[in-house]
Motif scaffolding. Structure first.
Motif, PDB file in Angstrom:
ATOM      1  N   SER A  45      50.264  33.919  46.357  1.00  0.00           N
ATOM      2  CA  SER A  45      49.324  32.880  46.751  1.00  0.00           C
ATOM      3  C   SER A  45      49.822  31.503  46.327  1.00  0.00           C
ATOM      4  CB  SER A  45      47.949  33.143  46.130  1.00  0.00           C
ATOM      5  OG  SER A  45      47.073  32.055  46.325  1.00  0.00           O
ATOM      6  N   GLN A  46      50.348  31.427  45.116  1.00  0.00           N
ATOM      7  CA  GLN A  46      50.869  30.158  44.616  1.00  0.00           C
ATOM      8  C   GLN A  46      52.139  29.752  45.349  1.00  0.00           C
ATOM      9  OE1 GLN A  46      51.259  30.953  40.439  1.00  0.00           O
ATOM     10  NE2 GLN A  46      49.055  31.003  40.087  1.00  0.00           N
ATOM     11  N   GLU A  47      53.025  30.718  45.579  1.00  0.00           N
ATOM     12  CA  GLU A  47      54.295  30.405  46.233  1.00  0.00           C
ATOM     13  C   GLU A  47      54.091  29.970  47.680  1.00  0.00           C
ATOM     14  OE1 GLU A  47      56.759  33.829  45.862  1.00  0.00           O
ATOM     15  OE2 GLU A  47      57.098  33.587  43.699  1.00  0.00           O
ATOM     16  N   MET A  48      53.114  30.569  48.360  1.00  0.00           N
ATOM     17  CA  MET A  48      52.886  30.288  49.781  1.00  0.00           C
ATOM     18  C   MET A  48      51.737  29.311  50.012  1.00  0.00           C
ATOM     19  SD  MET A  48      53.261  34.281  51.046  1.00  0.00           S
ATOM     20  CE  MET A  48      53.095  33.909  52.791  1.00  0.00           C
ATOM     21  N   ASN A  49      51.120  28.821  48.912  1.00  0.00           N
ATOM     22  CA  ASN A  49      49.965  27.924  49.002  1.00  0.00           C
ATOM     23  C   ASN A  49      48.912  28.516  49.931  1.00  0.00           C
ATOM     24  OD1 ASN A  49      48.516  25.653  48.283  1.00  0.00           O
ATOM     25  ND2 ASN A  49      49.343  24.396  49.930  1.00  0.00           N
ATOM     26  N   MET A  50      48.598  29.767  49.683  1.00  0.00           N
ATOM     27  CA  MET A  50      47.743  30.566  50.558  1.00  0.00           C
ATOM     28  C   MET A  50      46.386  30.786  49.920  1.00  0.00           C
ATOM     29  SD  MET A  50      48.570  34.480  51.741  1.00  0.00           S
ATOM     30  CE  MET A  50      48.706  34.963  50.000  1.00  0.00           C
ATOM     31  N   GLY A  51      45.319  30.586  50.694  1.00  0.00           N
ATOM     32  CA  GLY A  51      43.985  30.903  50.217  1.00  0.00           C
ATOM     33  C   GLY A  51      43.775  32.406  50.175  1.00  0.00           C
ATOM     34  N   VAL A  52      42.944  32.863  49.249  1.00  0.00           N
ATOM     35  CA  VAL A  52      42.678  34.296  49.097  1.00  0.00           C
ATOM     36  C   VAL A  52      41.183  34.514  48.885  1.00  0.00           C
ATOM     37  CG1 VAL A  52      43.093  36.381  47.719  1.00  0.00           C
ATOM     38  CG2 VAL A  52      44.945  34.730  48.067  1.00  0.00           C
ATOM     39  N   ILE A  53      40.613  35.481  49.601  1.00  0.00           N
ATOM     40  CA  ILE A  53      39.268  35.975  49.295  1.00  0.00           C
ATOM     41  C   ILE A  53      39.449  37.383  48.743  1.00  0.00           C
ATOM     42  CG2 ILE A  53      36.966  36.502  50.130  1.00  0.00           C
ATOM     43  CD1 ILE A  53      37.372  34.595  52.403  1.00  0.00           C
ATOM     44  N   LEU A  54      39.083  37.561  47.493  1.00  0.00           N
ATOM     45  CA  LEU A  54      39.290  38.835  46.810  1.00  0.00           C
ATOM     46  C   LEU A  54      37.947  39.540  46.627  1.00  0.00           C
ATOM     47  CD1 LEU A  54      41.154  40.794  45.222  1.00  0.00           C
ATOM     48  CD2 LEU A  54      40.683  39.410  43.190  1.00  0.00           C
ATOM     49  N   VAL A  55      37.771  40.673  47.288  1.00  0.00           N
ATOM     50  CA  VAL A  55      36.564  41.485  47.137  1.00  0.00           C
ATOM     51  C   VAL A  55      36.781  42.480  46.011  1.00  0.00           C
ATOM     52  CG1 VAL A  55      35.266  43.373  48.195  1.00  0.00           C
ATOM     53  CG2 VAL A  55      35.650  41.276  49.463  1.00  0.00           C
ATOM     54  N   THR A  56      35.845  42.529  45.085  1.00  0.00           N
ATOM     55  CA  THR A  56      35.969  43.455  43.964  1.00  0.00           C
ATOM     56  C   THR A  56      34.586  43.674  43.349  1.00  0.00           C
ATOM     57  OG1 THR A  56      37.058  43.874  41.831  1.00  0.00           O
ATOM     58  CG2 THR A  56      36.461  41.597  42.317  1.00  0.00           C
ATOM     59  N   HIS A  57      34.449  44.740  42.585  1.00  0.00           N
ATOM     60  CA  HIS A  57      33.233  44.943  41.794  1.00  0.00           C
ATOM     61  C   HIS A  57      33.533  44.806  40.314  1.00  0.00           C
ATOM     62  CE1 HIS A  57      35.154  48.935  42.229  1.00  0.00           C
ATOM     63  NE2 HIS A  57      34.862  49.023  40.956  1.00  0.00           N
ATOM     64  N   ASP A  58      34.778  44.430  39.992  1.00  0.00           N
ATOM     65  CA  ASP A  58      35.249  44.334  38.618  1.00  0.00           C
ATOM     66  C   ASP A  58      35.217  42.874  38.157  1.00  0.00           C
ATOM     67  OD1 ASP A  58      36.705  44.307  36.220  1.00  0.00           O
ATOM     68  OD2 ASP A  58      37.978  45.977  36.852  1.00  0.00           O
ATOM     69  N   LEU A  59      34.293  42.553  37.259  1.00  0.00           N
ATOM     70  CA  LEU A  59      34.178  41.175  36.782  1.00  0.00           C
ATOM     71  C   LEU A  59      35.389  40.757  35.950  1.00  0.00           C
ATOM     72  CD1 LEU A  59      30.395  41.082  35.794  1.00  0.00           C
ATOM     73  CD2 LEU A  59      31.481  40.073  37.789  1.00  0.00           C
ATOM     74  N   GLY A  60      36.055  41.724  35.325  1.00  0.00           N
ATOM     75  CA  GLY A  60      37.268  41.405  34.573  1.00  0.00           C
ATOM     76  C   GLY A  60      38.360  40.900  35.498  1.00  0.00           C
ATOM     77  N   VAL A  61      38.477  41.517  36.670  1.00  0.00           N
ATOM     78  CA  VAL A  61      39.453  41.072  37.663  1.00  0.00           C
ATOM     79  C   VAL A  61      39.132  39.652  38.118  1.00  0.00           C
ATOM     80  CG1 VAL A  61      40.255  41.442  40.034  1.00  0.00           C
ATOM     81  CG2 VAL A  61      40.072  43.376  38.456  1.00  0.00           C
ATOM     82  N   VAL A  62      37.839  39.383  38.348  1.00  0.00           N
ATOM     83  CA  VAL A  62      37.423  38.049  38.777  1.00  0.00           C
ATOM     84  C   VAL A  62      37.779  37.011  37.718  1.00  0.00           C
ATOM     85  CG1 VAL A  62      35.403  36.613  39.291  1.00  0.00           C
ATOM     86  CG2 VAL A  62      35.588  38.888  40.268  1.00  0.00           C
TER      87      VAL A  62
END
Length: 332
Positions: free
Chosen positions: A205-222
């Motif tokens: 994401s940083q290298e490509m300056n790409m937006g990401v929507i990350l779906v998860t149920h893990d608050l630690g990951v968030v």
């Protein structure tokens, strides 16, 4: 130019997705609105059945065959929710890519991973046949698959779970999209592989300056990967804001309950907390706030009226008539 100064590349406004079963309307997504900027990682969190995955699929028009989608999905200024399926195919994979939950069911077991990678490049780039093969090798190497050139002719079952997920990421990013929709990309992976996959997505994401929507149920990951977060419940966003604000000082009772469910500095043999009750069925949504039957601080208003998603402080929104009091010194 900072992220706050950049214009959103994706603007979702009042997105609603309704399915019909046996004559009964099932509102899976209700009035969902959010923005994603270039290089931003937005987290969508909530229990299973809260509408996270349906939201991602609705953005790309993947729910059209089975349900009705209304609202606006503005991608780089144009409303792609109004495009035909043929026009949308030019957006999918090329400009906006998606990683699905289970790579073994998303990858075609009858085709080599090289062919599946090259198909994406053929559809969304003008590369020659030789250049497409070189690009496929480059992408497999980029996502950390050893001996990439020799693995092009392998089939999905010849890869481990973590490596299959890396192949999925390589396919999704092959055409250099500007937005990645990641639907629980670490599901069913062990903790070590989860960390590697998340680090890989963040790095790309940083290298490509790409937006990401990350779906998860893990608050630690968030907490580790996202800058902003939207908490969903029963198809609606109930709280939204910067990750450090929402996780340190949740204002919606549901978000607070999720945070309490994460074990932190508790004594041995202490019973773990869980949010009481279960999410409502789409066939029998409560008249007022969908969370009211499970909420410990509900009022009469919660049972009869649906609270709007309103701004409660700078950069914070919550849909609650009785929000958790702000703590002193809350992060701005």
């Amino acid at each position: 130019m900072t992220m706050k100064e950049t214009q959103p590349v994706l603007e979702v406004r009042n997105l609603c997705t309704t399915f019909k079963r046996g004559g009964v309307l099932l509102p899976a997504v209700r009035d969902v609105s959010f923005d994603v900027r270039q290089g931003e990682v937005l987290g969508l969190v909530g229990e299973s059945g809260s509408g996270k995955s349906v939201t991602l699929r609705s953005i790309l028009g993947l729910t059209r065959r089975h349900g009705e989608v209304t609202g606006e999905v503005r991608w780089q200024g144009r409303d792609i929710s109004r495009l035909s399926d043929r026009q949308l195919r030019q957006v999918r994979g090329g400009e906006v890519a998606m990683i699905f939950q289970e790579p073994m069911t998303s990858l075609n077991p009858l085709l080599t991973v090289g062919l599946q990678l090259i198909e994406t490049l053929k559809a969304h780039t003008d590369l020659s046949r030789a250049a497409r093969r070189d690009r496929a090798i480059e992408m497999l190497d980029h996502v950390g698959i050893p001996a990439a050139a020799s693995r092009l002719q392998d089939y999905p079952h010849q890869f481990s779970g973590g490596m299959r997920q890396r192949v999925m990421i390589a396919i999704a990013l092959a055409a250099e999209p500007k937005l990645l929709l990641a639907d629980e990309p670490t599901t069913a992976l062990d903790v070590t592989i989860q960390a590697q996959i998340l680090d890989l997505i963040l790095r790309l994401s940083q290298e490509m300056n790409m937006g990401v929507i990350l779906v998860t149920h893990d608050l630690g990951v968030v907490a580790q990967t996202c800058e902003n977060v939207a908490v969903m419940y029963a198809g609606r966003i109930v709280e939204q804001g910067a990750v450090r604000q929402v996780l340190r000082a949740p204002r919606h009772p549901y978000t607070a309950g999720l945070m309490r469910s994460v074990p932190q500095d508790i004594a041995p043999r202490t019973p773990l907390y869980s949010v009481p009750g279960t999410p409502p069925s789409l066939e029998m949504l409560p008249r007022g706030c969908a969370y009211a039957p499970r909420c410990e601080v509900r009022t009469e208003a919660c049972l009869s009226k649906r609270p709007p998603l309103e701004t409660i402080s700078t950069g914070r929104r919550a849909a609650c008539f009785n929000p958790v009091p702000a703590i002193q010194g809350e992060v701005a």
